[in-house]
Design an enzyme around this catalytic site. Structure first.
Site: not given
Length: 121
Positions: A101, A74-75, A55, A23
């Protein structure tokens, strides 16, 4: 006080987050949703972009975090995005960040792994 909601849905970024060496080396695509509760202030009456959360600038900040420093989890990444947005604009009263993911290294069939984080100002 009036609150309105701004949503950026399914923003795609290529990055190198993850625990495994593959990864880190190869990278993969991540998808991000951002939902913000924004304090209206004078924006609704003035019709002035300077009085609201732009935005386009939100997207740029999310992109910078997503493609910047590499994270294992990813947390952690979702938390960094949420913290970055609430620090960037005091008009953002609440933000929810979801990161998906799709190429998670799991021996099974699934569409994606998703993590959601919420912060309030």
């Amino acid at each position: 006080m009036t609150i309105f909601q701004v949503t950026l849905k399914n923003c795609a970024f290529y990055a190198h987050h993850g625990v495994f060496e593959q990864e880190k080396a190869l990278g993969q695509r991540f998808f991000v949703d951002v939902v913000m509760d924004v304090e209206a202030g004078d924006a609704l009456g003035s019709d002035d972009i300077e009085q609201t959360v732009h935005y386009g600038l939100v997207y740029e900040l999310v992109e910078k975090i997503m493609t910047g420093s590499r994270r294992n989890l990813i947390e952690t990444l979702a938390n960094d995005v949420a913290l970055g947005l609430t620090a960037w604009s005091p008009m953002i009263r609440r933000v929810e960040v979801a990161i998906r993911k799709p190429s998670a290294p799991i021996a099974g069939i699934l569409d994606y792994v998703e993590v959601r984080v919420e912060h309030r100002n």
